[in-house]
Design an enzyme around this catalytic site. Structure first.
Site, short mmCIF file in Angstrom:
data_model
loop_
_atom_site.label_atom_id
_atom_site.label_comp_id
_atom_site.label_asym_id
_atom_site.label_seq_id
_atom_site.Cartn_x
_atom_site.Cartn_y
_atom_site.Cartn_z
NE ARG A 36 -3.03 -6.72 -4.62
CZ ARG A 36 -2.01 -7.57 -4.57
NH1 ARG A 36 -2.23 -8.86 -4.52
NH2 ARG A 36 -0.77 -7.13 -4.54
CG HIS A 68 2.06 -9.25 6.38
ND1 HIS A 68 0.95 -8.45 6.29
CD2 HIS A 68 3.08 -8.44 6.72
CE1 HIS A 68 1.30 -7.20 6.57
NE2 HIS A 68 2.59 -7.16 6.83
CE1 TYR A 71 -0.34 -5.88 1.40
CE2 TYR A 71 -1.54 -6.64 -0.53
CZ TYR A 71 -0.36 -6.48 0.15
OH TYR A 71 0.80 -6.91 -0.41
CG HIS A 108 0.37 -3.34 8.55
ND1 HIS A 108 0.20 -2.98 7.25
CD2 HIS A 108 1.55 -4.01 8.61
CE1 HIS A 108 1.25 -3.38 6.54
NE2 HIS A 108 2.08 -4.04 7.34
CD GLU A 143 5.34 -4.67 9.40
OE1 GLU A 143 4.36 -5.35 9.04
OE2 GLU A 143 6.26 -4.35 8.62
CG ASP A 177 9.27 -2.86 7.78
OD1 ASP A 177 10.13 -2.08 7.32
OD2 ASP A 177 8.54 -3.57 7.05
CG HIS A 180 7.39 0.03 8.14
ND1 HIS A 180 6.44 -0.92 8.43
CD2 HIS A 180 7.41 0.10 6.78
CE1 HIS A 180 5.93 -1.39 7.31
NE2 HIS A 180 6.51 -0.81 6.30
CG HIS A 214 8.96 -7.38 8.01
ND1 HIS A 214 7.68 -6.89 8.00
CD2 HIS A 214 8.86 -8.73 7.96
CE1 HIS A 214 6.83 -7.91 7.97
NE2 HIS A 214 7.52 -9.03 7.95
CG ASP A 227 5.19 1.36 3.90
OD1 ASP A 227 6.32 0.85 3.72
OD2 ASP A 227 4.20 0.70 4.25
CG HIS A 229 9.22 -2.06 1.77
ND1 HIS A 229 8.73 -3.28 2.17
CD2 HIS A 229 8.63 -1.15 2.59
CE1 HIS A 229 7.89 -3.11 3.17
NE2 HIS A 229 7.80 -1.84 3.44
CD GLU A 259 7.51 -7.10 4.64
OE1 GLU A 259 6.46 -7.64 4.99
OE2 GLU A 259 7.87 -5.97 5.07
ZN ZN Z 1 6.13 -1.27 4.48
MN MN Z 2 7.04 -5.04 6.90
MN MN Z 3 3.75 -5.26 7.01
#
Ligand code: ZN
Ligand code: MN
Ligand code: MN
Length: 279
Positions: A36, A68, A71, A108, A143, A177, A180, A214, A227, A229, A259
């Site tokens: 974060r 990963h 963010y 991403h 991704e 993913d 996604h 993913h 988005d 999950h 995830e």
């Molecule tokens: Zn996602």
């Molecule tokens: Mn993912």
């Molecule tokens: Mn991701």
């Protein structure tokens, strides 16, 4: 079959291996730091040593682990300051993965923030190629996104176009993913649709470039770009679709990482158990 989930590094980075083993993972994903913030505390020699020793003792294949990106970075950002910070953060993560012996870093592709896809892609390619200069054996995995407004890289054709411009090519791969893909309009609800979607992926990106899957069910409908999950088999891809994806991917020997949310309905233990059952 290599299957696991995203696990916490809370306490110290080697705790991630304990968390993975506790959940009976044979593959796992981590953030190498707090996802974060911009700042990453430097990895000490003992952090690195402890993680590597535990991973080796765990018998989890190093090539079934990935990290990963945090963010905040936006590799397609038109804002000079944010872009520079994002590129530096990518380089830093490639270096951290190298030190930890983690072979894959999932990223991403960012948002062009309204400046248009072409501009966004140019900045993205430049950012990736800069990080591609880092001399270690870490592969950066692009991704596919959920296709939210201004996002780059939701459709396979565009992902392929980006991919073709990356150098050196051995530094790059793709993370697929399922949530996604589904919410960007690629159906995965039946064997036939799964085959069709991966045919399309093969045509533009190439299955050989797919290094991590993913596996997430989707809270949203096909093509809704949301988005969110959801638990395996309980979302709009559903049990039949999830089973079809799992069987297809296991045959290709690609590690599967969940995830999925942790809530009153299910936790990671249960979602992993369900995946094994569906396989
Ligand atoms: Zn996602
Ligand atoms: Mn993912
Ligand atoms: Mn991701």
């Amino acid at each position: 079959m290599q299957i696991g989930c995203h696990v916490s590094i809370s306490g110290s980075i080697d705790k991630s291996v304990d968390n993975a083993l506790e959940r009976k993972c044979t593959a796992f994903q981590i953030f190498t730091r707090n996802p974060r913030g911009w700042h990453a505390k430097e990895l000490t020699d003992s952090d690195i040593e402890n993680f590597k020793t535990k991973l080796k003792a765990s018998k989890i294949d190093r090539f079934a682990t990935c990290a990963h990106m945090p963010y905040l970075p936006n590799l397609s950002s038109p804002k000079a300051d944010g872009y520079e910070k994002s590129v530096n953060s990518l380089i830093e993560e490639v270096e951290r993965c190298g030190k930890l012996g983690i072979p894959y870093l999932v990223t991403h592709l960012g948002s062009h923030l309204g400046t248009g896809e072409n501009d966004g892609m140019k900045r993205l390619v430049q950012a990736l190629n800069k990080a591609g200069q880092v001399k270690n054996d870490v592969t950066i995995l692009l991704e596919n996104t959920a296709g939210q407004k201004n996002s780059v890289g939701a459709d396979f054709k565009q992902l392929g176009e980006i991919f073709k411009q990356l150098k050196p090519s051995k530094k790059f791969g793709v993370c697929f993913d399922t949530c996604h893909a589904f919410v960007s309009g690629y159906d995965l609800r039946t064997d036939k649709e799964v085959e069709k979607t991966f045919d399309e992926f093969e045509k533009f990106v190439g299955m050989g470039n797919l290094k991590i899957l993913h596996l997430n069910d989707a809270k949203g409908e096909l093509g809704c770009n949301l988005d969110r999950h959801y638990h395996i088999g309980l979302g709009n891809i559903g049990e039949k679709g999830m089973a079809a994806v799992i069987k297809f991917i296991v045959k290709k020997k690609i590690p599967i990482i969940l995830e999925t949310p942790i809530d009153d309905t299910r936790d990671d233990f249960e979602n992993i158990r369900i995946v094994k059952e569906l396989a």
